[in-house]
Design an enzyme around this catalytic site. Structure first.
Site, PDB file in Angstrom:
ATOM      1  N   HIS A  78      27.030  82.372  81.461  1.00  0.00           N
ATOM      2  CA  HIS A  78      27.794  81.504  82.357  1.00  0.00           C
ATOM      3  C   HIS A  78      26.904  81.326  83.586  1.00  0.00           C
ATOM      4  O   HIS A  78      26.789  82.225  84.412  1.00  0.00           O
ATOM      5  CB  HIS A  78      29.140  82.139  82.735  1.00  0.00           C
TER       6      HIS A  78
ATOM      7  N   ASP B 153      34.249  75.283  74.889  1.00  0.00           N
ATOM      8  CA  ASP B 153      34.826  76.038  76.015  1.00  0.00           C
ATOM      9  C   ASP B 153      36.329  75.782  76.100  1.00  0.00           C
ATOM     10  O   ASP B 153      36.896  75.742  77.190  1.00  0.00           O
ATOM     11  CB  ASP B 153      34.122  75.699  77.339  1.00  0.00           C
TER      12      ASP B 153
ATOM     13  N   LEU C   4      35.708  75.608  85.045  1.00  0.00           N
ATOM     14  CA  LEU C   4      34.430  76.078  85.580  1.00  0.00           C
ATOM     15  C   LEU C   4      33.421  76.167  84.444  1.00  0.00           C
ATOM     16  O   LEU C   4      33.790  76.619  83.367  1.00  0.00           O
ATOM     17  CB  LEU C   4      34.609  77.446  86.242  1.00  0.00           C
TER      18      LEU C   4
ATOM     19  N   ALA D 102      41.352  77.993  86.170  1.00  0.00           N
ATOM     20  CA  ALA D 102      40.267  77.143  85.658  1.00  0.00           C
ATOM     21  C   ALA D 102      40.252  77.208  84.141  1.00  0.00           C
ATOM     22  O   ALA D 102      40.304  78.296  83.567  1.00  0.00           O
ATOM     23  CB  ALA D 102      38.933  77.618  86.209  1.00  0.00           C
TER      24      ALA D 102
ATOM     25  N   HIS E 134      45.312  77.773  79.262  1.00  0.00           N
ATOM     26  CA  HIS E 134      46.139  78.480  80.251  1.00  0.00           C
ATOM     27  C   HIS E 134      47.507  77.811  80.184  1.00  0.00           C
ATOM     28  O   HIS E 134      47.584  76.575  80.149  1.00  0.00           O
ATOM     29  CB  HIS E 134      45.593  78.317  81.671  1.00  0.00           C
TER      30      HIS E 134
ATOM     31  N   HIS F 135      37.669  80.175  73.804  1.00  0.00           N
ATOM     32  CA  HIS F 135      38.540  81.224  74.344  1.00  0.00           C
ATOM     33  C   HIS F 135      39.845  81.205  73.560  1.00  0.00           C
ATOM     34  O   HIS F 135      40.544  80.193  73.547  1.00  0.00           O
ATOM     35  CB  HIS F 135      38.860  80.963  75.817  1.00  0.00           C
TER      36      HIS F 135
ATOM     37  N   HIS G 117      27.902  75.779  78.426  1.00  0.00           N
ATOM     38  CA  HIS G 117      28.619  74.657  79.054  1.00  0.00           C
ATOM     39  C   HIS G 117      27.860  74.063  80.242  1.00  0.00           C
ATOM     40  O   HIS G 117      28.333  74.104  81.373  1.00  0.00           O
ATOM     41  CB  HIS G 117      30.049  75.045  79.453  1.00  0.00           C
TER      42      HIS G 117
ATOM     43  N   LYS H 123      27.912  88.172  76.116  1.00  0.00           N
ATOM     44  CA  LYS H 123      28.237  87.195  77.151  1.00  0.00           C
ATOM     45  C   LYS H 123      27.989  87.754  78.542  1.00  0.00           C
ATOM     46  O   LYS H 123      28.493  88.820  78.893  1.00  0.00           O
ATOM     47  CB  LYS H 123      29.705  86.773  77.016  1.00  0.00           C
TER      48      LYS H 123
ATOM     49  N   ARG I 121      42.159  83.940  73.865  1.00  0.00           N
ATOM     50  CA  ARG I 121      43.156  84.808  74.514  1.00  0.00           C
ATOM     51  C   ARG I 121      43.697  85.834  73.518  1.00  0.00           C
ATOM     52  O   ARG I 121      43.017  86.190  72.574  1.00  0.00           O
ATOM     53  CB  ARG I 121      44.309  83.973  75.119  1.00  0.00           C
TER      54      ARG I 121
ATOM     55  N   HIS J 220      31.505  78.127  71.472  1.00  0.00           N
ATOM     56  CA  HIS J 220      32.069  78.691  72.719  1.00  0.00           C
ATOM     57  C   HIS J 220      33.576  78.422  72.762  1.00  0.00           C
ATOM     58  O   HIS J 220      33.999  77.304  73.048  1.00  0.00           O
ATOM     59  CB  HIS J 220      31.393  78.056  73.940  1.00  0.00           C
TER      60      HIS J 220
ATOM     61  N   ASN K 259      36.426  87.458  77.318  1.00  0.00           N
ATOM     62  CA  ASN K 259      37.018  87.689  78.649  1.00  0.00           C
ATOM     63  C   ASN K 259      38.531  87.869  78.587  1.00  0.00           C
ATOM     64  O   ASN K 259      39.298  87.172  79.244  1.00  0.00           O
ATOM     65  CB  ASN K 259      36.620  86.581  79.640  1.00  0.00           C
TER      66      ASN K 259
HETATM   67  C1  NCD Z   1      37.283  79.961  81.148  1.00  0.00           C
HETATM   68  C2  NCD Z   1      38.554  80.737  80.901  1.00  0.00           C
HETATM   69  O1  NCD Z   1      39.626  80.239  81.250  1.00  0.00           O
HETATM   70  O2  NCD Z   1      38.487  81.824  80.306  1.00  0.00           O
HETATM   71  N1  NCD Z   1      37.553  78.956  82.133  1.00  0.00           N
HETATM   72  C3  NCD Z   1      36.890  77.794  82.296  1.00  0.00           C
HETATM   73  O3  NCD Z   1      37.174  77.080  83.256  1.00  0.00           O
HETATM   74  N2  NCD Z   1      35.959  77.405  81.448  1.00  0.00           N
HETATM   75  C4  NCD Z   1      36.192  80.871  81.557  1.00  0.00           C
HETATM   76  C5  NCD Z   1      34.836  80.216  81.523  1.00  0.00           C
HETATM   77  O4  NCD Z   1      34.304  79.920  80.467  1.00  0.00           O
HETATM   78  O5  NCD Z   1      34.294  79.961  82.600  1.00  0.00           O
HETATM   79 ZN    ZN Z   2      34.187  79.644  78.562  1.00  0.00          ZN
END
Ligand code: NCD
Ligand code: ZN
Length: 349
Positions: A139, A251, A223, A267, A255, A18, A177, A102, A20, A16, A44
């Site tokens: 999620h 996860d 989150l 988040a 950011h 991210h 998660h 997802k 970007r 899992h 996402n």
């Molecule tokens: C994730 C994100 O920033 O894309 N944020 C997070 O708090 N984990 C999205 C997600 O997995 O909920």
């Molecule tokens: Zn995530």
């Protein structure tokens, strides 16, 4: 294998992540590629990755961001919407583009506005996925504003997840998660061949009080939000149990710092640069270093029907201090999880 100063294990994967896009992707992919052989890449983006073409192009951009000589495979996912075409998912799975799908309940988290508004809308898609064995990554939080944020995962189990698993008895599902004892217990009572769960490094380390320790700590906000200590302890027990249902999913959710340290902060916790080191620290604290390989390198591939990686990596006891800030390009910076703290293990690269 482990002695007191060195742990060797099959190369781990991250189920899992991210990444970007653009400059941020360039900045974060090398950290994950250094830690892991493969990663399940969350879809996402804005707009989300919903079709084969978008996933193929995104995979190419990620591959172009992998440092030369590093062997890393991004495993792509499709973002489920109310309008997802079952035929397109079938085609994407057959072509080896989609490793999973997802499900974000609409509005549950960062960039989830196009998510599913009612599970009933996607039943035909889920039936196709069940038929072809394509895993659904969930999620698991309800989005009702009247449900307390700390209860949203537990309520999701009762309202959505349990009925869904009953309606689609062989759909493969990863409860992503997990953050509560309720989730751990629910997964433990399920059928390991079709229900698994990922556990992040940060949810093994922080509880909800840590988010407010001495002031508000935006870099610990993610989150699903961290819960009470009793839940953290349940997660640690599950992760270190060796039970094949639980596997590594960071996860990692970068950011830019200014978007975290804001009146309405995003988040997501950026864990990729410290992931294996933090997991090793937790497993050592739990006296379970012998279970780290199962959690990090074996249980995930088994659930996904893939081979474990053949090569090995080593973690060595070599204390190092996590940087306070990481350059994310374009004048932006990232604050990694554990910034400024000393970690006792270091992944050899
Ligand atoms: C994730 C994100 O920033 O894309 N944020 C997070 O708090 N984990 C999205 C997600 O997995 O909920
Ligand atoms: Zn995530």
């Amino acid at each position: 294998m482990s002695d007191t100063n060195r742990i060797t294990l099959r190369r781990p994967d991250d189920w899992h992540a991210h990444f970007r896009d653009g400059d941020m992707m360039q900045a974060v992919v090398p950290a994950s590629a250094q830690q892991f052989a493969r990663a399940i890449v969350m879809p996402n983006l804005v707009p989300p990755v919903t079709d084969i073409e978008a996933a193929v192009h995104y995979r190419e951009r990620i591959m172009a961001a992998v440092p030369k000589g590093v062997d890393f495979t991004p495993l792509m996912t499709a973002y489920l919407t109310d309008d997802t075409d079952p035929g397109a998912l079938r085609e994407g799975a057959e072509k080896g583009v989609f490793s999973a799908v997802k499900l974000y309940p609409a509005g549950a988290t960062t960039n989830s506005a196009s998510g599913v508004t009612d599970i009933k809308n996607v039943m035909p898609v889920l039936e196709t996925m069940q038929e072809i064995g394509l895993p659904l990554l969930i999620h698991g939080e309800v989005t009702d504003a009247d449900i307390d944020i700390f209860d949203r995962e537990a309520v999701f189990i009762d309202r959505i997840l349990e009925p869904l698993l009953g309606q689609l008895p062989s759909l493969k599902v990863v409860f992503e998660h997990v953050t509560t004892k309720e989730a751990v217990d629910f997964v433990a009572a399920g059928d390991a061949s079709r229900l698994g769960a990922t556990i992040t490094a940060h949810h093994l380390v922080i509880n909800r009080s840590d988010i407010f320790k001495g002031g508000i700590r935006p870099h610990l906000y993610c989150l699903p939000i961290a819960k009470r200590e009793v839940h953290r302890l349940a997660l640690r027990k599950a992760a270190t149990s060796g039970d094949p249902r639980y596997f590594l999913g960071t996860d990692t959710a970068p950011h830019a710092r200014h978007l975290k340290e804001a009146a309405c902060g995003c988040a997501g916790i950026y864990t990729a640069p410290v992931a294996m080191e933090v997991y090793a620290h937790v497993f050592e604290e739990e006296g379970a270093l012998d279970k780290l390989e199962a959690f990090a390198s074996l249980n995930g591939p088994k659930f996904y029907g893939l081979e474990a990686n053949k090569d090995e990596v080593a973690l060595v006891r070599e204390p190092w201090t996590v940087p306070d800030s990481i350059d994310a390009g374009n004048g932006q910076t990232l604050t990694p999880f554990m910034a400024g703290e000393t970690l006792d293990w270091k992944l050899q690269g």
